[in-house]
Design a protein around this motif. Structure first.
Motif, short mmCIF file in Angstrom:
data_model
loop_
_atom_site.label_atom_id
_atom_site.label_comp_id
_atom_site.label_asym_id
_atom_site.label_seq_id
_atom_site.Cartn_x
_atom_site.Cartn_y
_atom_site.Cartn_z
N GLU A 207 0.85 -1.18 0.00
CA GLU A 207 0.00 0.00 0.00
C GLU A 207 0.89 1.24 0.00
N ALA A 208 0.73 2.09 -0.99
CA ALA A 208 1.54 3.31 -1.07
C ALA A 208 1.28 4.19 0.15
N PRO A 209 2.26 5.01 0.54
CA PRO A 209 2.08 5.86 1.72
C PRO A 209 0.80 6.67 1.72
N TYR A 210 0.40 7.22 0.55
CA TYR A 210 -0.81 8.05 0.54
C TYR A 210 -2.05 7.22 0.85
N ARG A 211 -2.04 5.92 0.50
CA ARG A 211 -3.19 5.08 0.80
C ARG A 211 -3.23 4.73 2.28
N ILE A 212 -2.06 4.49 2.88
CA ILE A 212 -2.01 4.30 4.33
C ILE A 212 -2.51 5.57 5.02
#
Length: 299
Positions: A207-212
């Motif tokens: 999961e990309a940081p922005y999704r986290i």
């Protein structure tokens, strides 16, 4: 919630059923290797019929996967249910599933990742499960992690886990481990258990940081974090931003979205998609020491 029911300790000779309630089985060599580990510990392992069925990305239709779960759950000779793999799909079968709480005859449910939905709904029904490697990952675990899993299901105590403390003292609460993405999709549904007095233990993968960031923001906006006593963070595997794209790091996102909650937090604990994935019982009392960076399961 009322006191959680812990399934009886497993012993050699016990019947354990293997089901595939989520994604289609692909890692057959790892699956077979992990089966041998369970058998080497003396357990009688029975694999559900047509466990290699496929319906797109799912391990068969919802009806097929639900029937696997029902057959194992209602088998009075079965003492535990081992999930073959994660992926996606367990929430789909929970649309029409009820655990029909069996306080007199509970059994172990083992898995992680997408199995989070099953574990959390079982916890809501008052029965503990085990957030642990599935049959496509167990063979890749270090020896101490494999021993920890078998110690827990046999009723033996296990050592505390060491991580990185963020400060904020020490707290005792009910341990609720799971995958962040799957747990986030339980928010606002009848499957979400009461989080009052809970220590959340989250991990995730790819999961990309922005999704986290987006998921943690949803947790904040939902208001449920006000009930939580502490947060334990495991591995966030392959959660780096794509190259050449401006981004916060995954570590920065976790700090930015969680550090102001005013509760004890410990990160870098050894559980999650990347080995080691230390087994964690669901719904038992645990202590989180954010000064020393320790998570200790009290069962």
């Amino acid at each position: 919630m009322s006191k959680i029911i812990l399934p009886p300790p497993l012993k050699p000779g016990d019947l354990l059923r293997v089901i595939a309630p989520s994604g289609a089985l692909r890692e057959f060599a790892a699956f077979e290797q992990s089966l041998e580990i369970w058998k080497a510990h003396g357990y009688n392992i029975q694999i559900s019929d047509n466990i290699d069925s496929r319906y797109g990305y799912l391990a068969g239709t919802d009806a097929h996967r639900c029937q696997q779960l029902a057959t194992a759950w209602h088998d009075s000779d079965c003492r535990g249910i081992i999930c073959a793999r994660g992926g996606f799909g367990s929430t789909r079968i929970l649309e029409s599933w009820s655990w029909e709480q069996k306080t007199a005859d509970p059994k172990w449910l083992l898995g992680f990742s997408d199995i989070t939905a099953l574990l959390w709904s079982l916890y809501k029904a008052g029965i503990s499960g085990l957030h642990s490697p599935v049959l496509t990952t167990l063979a890749n675990e270090p020896e101490w992690s494999i021993k920890r899993l078998f110690d827990i299901v046999a009723g033996r105590s296990v050592a505390p886990l060491q991580g990185k403390g963020w400060g904020g003292g020490k707290v005792t609460g009910v341990l609720l481990p799971g995958n962040l993405t799957v747990a986030t999709h339980l928010l606002g549904t009848p499957l979400l258990p009461d989080l009052d007095g809970v220590i959340l233990a989250f991990e995730d993968v790819a999961e990309a940081p922005y999704r986290i960031d987006r998921m943690l923001t949803q947790w904040r906006l939902s208001g449920v974090l006000s009930k939580v006593r502490g947060i334990a963070l495991g591995g966030f595997t392959d959660c780096d931003a794509p190259p050449n794209i401006p981004s916060l790091s995954i570590e920065e996102v976790l700090q930015d979205r969680l550090s102001d909650l005013g509760i004890p937090i410990v990160s870098d604990l050894p559980f999650g998609h990347d080995s080691p994935n230390a087994a964690l019982p669901v719904g038992v009392e645990a202590t989180l020491d954010a000064d020393e960076g320790i998570l200790n399961v009290c069962c």
